[in-house]
Design a protein around this motif. Structure first.
Motif, short mmCIF file in Angstrom:
data_model
loop_
_atom_site.label_atom_id
_atom_site.label_comp_id
_atom_site.label_asym_id
_atom_site.label_seq_id
_atom_site.Cartn_x
_atom_site.Cartn_y
_atom_site.Cartn_z
N ASP A 161 0.83 -1.20 0.00
CA ASP A 161 0.00 0.00 0.00
C ASP A 161 0.87 1.25 0.00
O ASP A 161 0.66 2.17 -0.80
CB ASP A 161 -0.93 -0.01 1.22
CG ASP A 161 -1.75 1.25 1.32
OD1 ASP A 161 -2.56 1.52 0.43
OD2 ASP A 161 -1.56 1.99 2.31
N THR A 179 -4.65 0.80 -1.62
CA THR A 179 -5.70 -0.13 -1.19
C THR A 179 -6.32 -0.82 -2.39
O THR A 179 -6.57 -2.03 -2.37
CB THR A 179 -6.78 0.61 -0.37
OG1 THR A 179 -6.14 1.20 0.77
CG2 THR A 179 -7.87 -0.33 0.10
N THR A 231 -10.65 -0.82 5.19
CA THR A 231 -9.90 0.34 4.72
C THR A 231 -10.52 0.91 3.45
O THR A 231 -10.63 2.13 3.29
CB THR A 231 -8.42 -0.01 4.49
OG1 THR A 231 -7.89 -0.51 5.72
CG2 THR A 231 -7.63 1.20 4.04
N THR A 245 -8.40 -5.68 2.19
CA THR A 245 -9.00 -4.95 3.30
C THR A 245 -10.28 -4.25 2.88
O THR A 245 -10.25 -3.24 2.17
CB THR A 245 -8.01 -3.94 3.88
OG1 THR A 245 -8.67 -3.14 4.85
CG2 THR A 245 -7.36 -3.06 2.83
#
Length: 124
Positions: free
Chosen positions: A21, A36, A80, A77
């Protein structure tokens, strides 16, 4: 015993997610959360590939626990992604927020299907 495979995969996936990331985001000067986006799409591709390999008999259920649940679970994720989309919208960047939501879902789904398709080509 199976939980050890999940833990081992997650121990690799979490720091990999952080490093990937940061690496990707540092190369983009925009509000769009490219880091992300990249880890979620990459993780989806890997999950599709591993799932397809296991379905074709080229991998075990432990491989799926290690890589699919552990590594990909920690690498990707959803929280996120959700937070970054909310942050973009709250900051008035509604177009990037909508683009993030639509592109992330479409690209991740496309990647998982591509991974399964690639596994089918390789191991079927």
């Amino acid at each position: 015993m199976n939980w050890l495979f999940v833990v081992a995969g997650a121990m690799a996936g979490a720091p990999l997610r952080f490093l990937a990331d940061r690496f990707v985001q540092a190369r983009h000067d925009s509000v769009f959360p490219w880091g992300t986006f990249a880890v979620n799409v990459t993780g989806s591709l890997v999950l599709g590939l591993v799932t397809g390999a296991v379905a074709a008999g080229a991998g075990s259920s432990r491989l799926l626990l290690l890589v699919g649940t552990g590594l990909c679970g920690a690498l990707t994720t959803y929280s996120t992604f959700s937070y970054e989309t909310l942050r973009l919208a709250a900051d008035g960047a509604r177009w990037p927020a909508a683009a993030n939501a639509a592109a992330s879902v479409a690209a991740a789904l496309g990647a998982v299907f591509a991974g399964v398709g690639l596994a089918h080509v390789l191991w079927a």
